[in-house]
Write a protein that holds these residues in place. Structure first.
Motif, mmCIF file in Angstrom:
data_model
loop_
_atom_site.group_PDB
_atom_site.id
_atom_site.type_symbol
_atom_site.label_atom_id
_atom_site.label_comp_id
_atom_site.label_asym_id
_atom_site.label_seq_id
_atom_site.Cartn_x
_atom_site.Cartn_y
_atom_site.Cartn_z
ATOM 1 N N ASP A 1 0.803 -1.209 0.000
ATOM 2 C CA ASP A 1 0.000 0.000 0.000
ATOM 3 C C ASP A 1 0.846 1.272 0.000
ATOM 4 O O ASP A 1 0.365 2.347 -0.379
ATOM 5 N N ALA A 2 2.099 1.148 0.416
ATOM 6 C CA ALA A 2 2.956 2.325 0.550
ATOM 7 C C ALA A 2 3.561 2.726 -0.793
ATOM 8 O O ALA A 2 4.042 1.879 -1.551
ATOM 9 N N ALA A 3 3.552 4.035 -1.052
ATOM 10 C CA ALA A 3 4.178 4.544 -2.270
ATOM 11 C C ALA A 3 5.691 4.604 -2.131
ATOM 12 O O ALA A 3 6.417 4.541 -3.125
ATOM 13 N N ARG A 4 6.185 4.726 -0.902
ATOM 14 C CA ARG A 4 7.628 4.714 -0.659
ATOM 15 C C ARG A 4 7.907 4.143 0.718
ATOM 16 O O ARG A 4 7.016 4.105 1.586
ATOM 17 N N ILE A 5 9.162 3.722 0.907
ATOM 18 C CA ILE A 5 9.581 3.084 2.154
ATOM 19 C C ILE A 5 10.691 3.934 2.764
ATOM 20 O O ILE A 5 11.684 4.252 2.090
ATOM 21 N N VAL A 6 10.527 4.281 4.028
ATOM 22 C CA VAL A 6 11.489 5.138 4.718
ATOM 23 C C VAL A 6 12.110 4.349 5.869
ATOM 24 O O VAL A 6 11.401 3.690 6.639
ATOM 25 N N PHE A 7 13.438 4.439 5.980
ATOM 26 C CA PHE A 7 14.181 3.737 7.016
ATOM 27 C C PHE A 7 14.883 4.748 7.921
ATOM 28 O O PHE A 7 14.872 5.950 7.653
ATOM 29 N N GLU A 8 15.510 4.246 8.987
ATOM 30 C CA GLU A 8 16.303 5.143 9.830
ATOM 31 C C GLU A 8 17.356 5.843 8.964
ATOM 32 O O GLU A 8 17.531 7.060 9.027
ATOM 33 N N VAL A 9 18.098 5.059 8.204
ATOM 34 C CA VAL A 9 19.106 5.561 7.269
ATOM 35 C C VAL A 9 18.780 4.982 5.904
ATOM 36 O O VAL A 9 18.446 3.797 5.781
ATOM 37 N N SER A 10 18.869 5.785 4.868
ATOM 38 C CA SER A 10 18.498 5.322 3.533
ATOM 39 C C SER A 10 19.465 4.253 3.029
ATOM 40 O O SER A 10 20.643 4.247 3.395
ATOM 41 N N PRO A 11 18.995 3.344 2.183
ATOM 42 C CA PRO A 11 19.900 2.355 1.584
ATOM 43 C C PRO A 11 21.049 3.009 0.823
ATOM 44 O O PRO A 11 22.173 2.493 0.822
ATOM 45 N N GLU A 12 20.782 4.135 0.178
ATOM 46 C CA GLU A 12 21.836 4.827 -0.569
ATOM 47 C C GLU A 12 22.934 5.318 0.365
ATOM 48 O O GLU A 12 24.132 5.213 0.044
ATOM 49 N N ASP A 13 22.556 5.840 1.520
ATOM 50 C CA ASP A 13 23.532 6.316 2.494
ATOM 51 C C ASP A 13 24.341 5.149 3.055
ATOM 52 O O ASP A 13 25.565 5.239 3.224
ATOM 53 N N LEU A 14 23.664 4.048 3.346
ATOM 54 C CA LEU A 14 24.363 2.871 3.860
ATOM 55 C C LEU A 14 25.379 2.329 2.859
ATOM 56 O O LEU A 14 26.431 1.828 3.246
ATOM 57 N N GLY A 15 25.037 2.413 1.577
ATOM 58 C CA GLY A 15 25.909 1.860 0.555
ATOM 59 C C GLY A 15 26.915 2.841 -0.005
ATOM 60 O O GLY A 15 27.649 2.509 -0.942
ATOM 61 N N SER A 16 27.013 4.039 0.561
ATOM 62 C CA SER A 16 27.916 5.049 0.021
ATOM 63 C C SER A 16 29.362 4.713 0.352
ATOM 64 O O SER A 16 29.654 4.055 1.352
ATOM 65 N N PRO A 17 30.307 5.183 -0.469
ATOM 66 C CA PRO A 17 31.733 4.922 -0.203
ATOM 67 C C PRO A 17 32.208 5.502 1.125
ATOM 68 O O PRO A 17 33.192 5.028 1.693
ATOM 69 N N ASP A 18 31.525 6.526 1.630
ATOM 70 C CA ASP A 18 31.954 7.181 2.864
ATOM 71 C C ASP A 18 31.454 6.467 4.118
ATOM 72 O O ASP A 18 31.852 6.831 5.237
ATOM 73 N N ALA A 19 30.586 5.450 3.960
ATOM 74 C CA ALA A 19 29.974 4.816 5.127
ATOM 75 C C ALA A 19 31.012 4.147 6.022
ATOM 76 O O ALA A 19 30.992 4.314 7.246
ATOM 77 N N SER A 20 31.931 3.409 5.423
ATOM 78 C CA SER A 20 32.953 2.714 6.219
ATOM 79 C C SER A 20 33.863 3.695 6.931
ATOM 80 O O SER A 20 34.270 3.465 8.080
ATOM 81 N N THR A 21 34.185 4.788 6.266
ATOM 82 C CA THR A 21 35.029 5.806 6.887
ATOM 83 C C THR A 21 34.345 6.404 8.106
ATOM 84 O O THR A 21 34.959 6.591 9.164
ATOM 85 N N SER A 22 33.059 6.704 7.966
ATOM 86 C CA SER A 22 32.299 7.258 9.089
ATOM 87 C C SER A 22 32.248 6.277 10.253
ATOM 88 O O SER A 22 32.395 6.662 11.423
ATOM 89 N N PHE A 23 32.031 4.999 9.932
ATOM 90 C CA PHE A 23 31.944 3.989 10.976
ATOM 91 C C PHE A 23 33.270 3.846 11.718
ATOM 92 O O PHE A 23 33.317 3.801 12.946
ATOM 93 N N SER A 24 34.376 3.783 10.978
ATOM 94 C CA SER A 24 35.690 3.653 11.606
ATOM 95 C C SER A 24 35.999 4.845 12.495
ATOM 96 O O SER A 24 36.541 4.692 13.598
ATOM 97 N N ALA A 25 35.656 6.043 12.029
ATOM 98 C CA ALA A 25 35.904 7.236 12.829
ATOM 99 C C ALA A 25 35.115 7.210 14.129
ATOM 100 O O ALA A 25 35.614 7.608 15.194
ATOM 101 N N ALA A 26 33.880 6.735 14.074
ATOM 102 C CA ALA A 26 33.049 6.676 15.277
ATOM 103 C C ALA A 26 33.498 5.578 16.224
ATOM 104 O O ALA A 26 33.367 5.704 17.447
ATOM 105 N N ALA A 27 34.035 4.481 15.683
ATOM 106 C CA ALA A 27 34.426 3.343 16.510
ATOM 107 C C ALA A 27 35.734 3.571 17.247
ATOM 108 O O ALA A 27 35.960 2.992 18.313
ATOM 109 N N ASN A 28 36.595 4.412 16.697
ATOM 110 C CA ASN A 28 37.910 4.627 17.297
ATOM 111 C C ASN A 28 37.864 5.677 18.398
ATOM 112 O O ASN A 28 37.142 6.676 18.297
ATOM 113 N N LEU A 29 38.678 5.449 19.431
ATOM 114 C CA LEU A 29 38.841 6.443 20.484
ATOM 115 C C LEU A 29 39.667 7.617 19.973
ATOM 116 O O LEU A 29 40.445 7.469 19.014
#
Length: 355
Positions: A96-124
């Motif tokens: 029934d939905a015309a579009r699906i919305v998530f916490e973070v978009s699939p495009e953002d999750l699959g972006s080349p910068d995603a791993s960099t952001s994750f590593s930066a957040a994980a490191n002290l």
């Protein structure tokens, strides 16, 4: 599920499994290692498998104004193959939905910068180490646990406590048959792509990771201490959470996911749940208040829907009609399996390390 069991469940599992899906998705499954005690773990798990061919009772609500509706679906970010197919109610809302919305978009999750952001957040931050943040007692426990997996404290010393918690929990959950790739959000992202439905996100990867990384260090360490002090209890607690979600048990999930987190880690609760809910509320209202008649399906961690700070309460207070969509409620036989247990001397934990 008994209240005594609920009270024992700690904030680590609930906050990561019901709130922050991006963090789980960013740790690649091929970096998990098998538990040294996989056979024992699987034997315990065999008693805890969900009844076959019984879809989980959905945590699904329809929020409406005069023109259109927003379906709100409470996700769990770790599931098993046996949890599928999902409820026909979810299928109907998806269709029934015309579009699906998530916490973070699939495009953002699959972006080349995603791993960099994750590593930066994980490191002290530079100059800080995990060893310097935890007590000698916890250092010894963590080093012994990692040594069982062929690792050492030195390998994780640059990581923040929240990431080490995440890694320990993922290693354990993987040995129990759970996977973030089977989470509801990941499943519906794939379905949306196959159906050609537009997708969007309520926040960015950086928004979500910031909530984890900026939570008080003392509260991050408390979660790590909880895991290290009683690893044998974690399989049963993860099973409790899974069973409550499968049963669509709102009071049970509130007891697991909200009550203790508010008491034990109040600032983390505020940052990962309350603040994000309030940031999302105007976006949800915009979906409803416009002149368009298209319905939208919004998929978020179940914790974001529940309690006085949840999106359902906030939207209800804003004057929208809120109704649960649940064909199985009150009719389905949702018998719950026994909680898996492990021998007291077993620690079925594997640590996935992100590069």
């Amino acid at each position: 599920m008994q209240d005594k069991t609920m009270r024992k469940t700690k904030v680590l599992i609930a906050s990561l499994v019901l709130v922050c899906g991006t963090a789980l998705a960013m740790v690649a499954p091929d970096r998990w290692t098998a538990s040294d005690h996989a056979d024992t773990t699987q034997a315990a798990l065999a008693q805890a498998e969900s009844p076959p061919h019984v879809p989980p009772v959905p945590l699904l609500w329809k929020v409406s104004d005069r023109n259109n509706a927003v379906y709100l679906l409470g996700s769990i970010h770790l599931l098993k193959e046996g949890d599928y197919p999902l409820s026909a109610d979810i299928d109907a809302a998806f269709d029934d939905a015309a579009r699906i919305v998530f916490e973070v978009s699939p495009e953002d999750l699959g972006s080349p910068d995603a791993s960099t952001s994750f590593s930066a957040a994980a490191n002290l931050p530079e100059g800080h180490t995990l060893s310097g943040l935890i007590s000698p007692r916890l250092r010894e426990k963590l080093d012994l646990l990692l040594a069982r997996q062929g690792g050492s404290l030195d390998q994780v010393n640059r990581y923040s406590p929240w990431f080490v918690n995440l890694s320990l929990m993922l290693g354990l959950s993987h040995s129990l048959g759970f996977s973030p790739e089977l989470g509801v959000d990941q499943h519906l992202m794939q379905r949306a792509e196959e159906a050609g439905k537009p997708t969007a996100g309520l926040e960015t990867i950086d928004d979500q990771l910031r909530a984890l990384a900026n939570s008080p260090i003392a509260e991050q360490v408390l979660g790590l201490e909880d895991f290290l002090d009683r690893p044998q209890e974690m399989p049963g607690e993860l099973a409790d959470l899974h069973q409550a979600w499968r049963a669509g048990d709102v009071p049970g999930l509130e007891a697991i996911a909200l009550t203790e987190m508010m008491v034990k880690t109040p600032r983390t609760y505020q940052m990962v749940n309350v603040d994000r809910n309030r940031a999302w509320l105007p976006l949800l209202r915009k979906m409803l208040d416009g002149r368009g008649r298209d319905n939208v399906l919004v998929v978020v961690g179940a914790m974001h829907l529940l309690g006085d700070d949840g999106l359902l309460a906030l939207l209800g207070q804003s004057g929208y009609m809120v109704e649960r969509i649940c064909s199985a409620c009150g009719t389905a036989d949702q018998a719950l399996p026994e909680r898996p247990t492990l021998e007291d001397d077993l620690e079925p934990v594997s640590l996935p390390i992100a590069s």
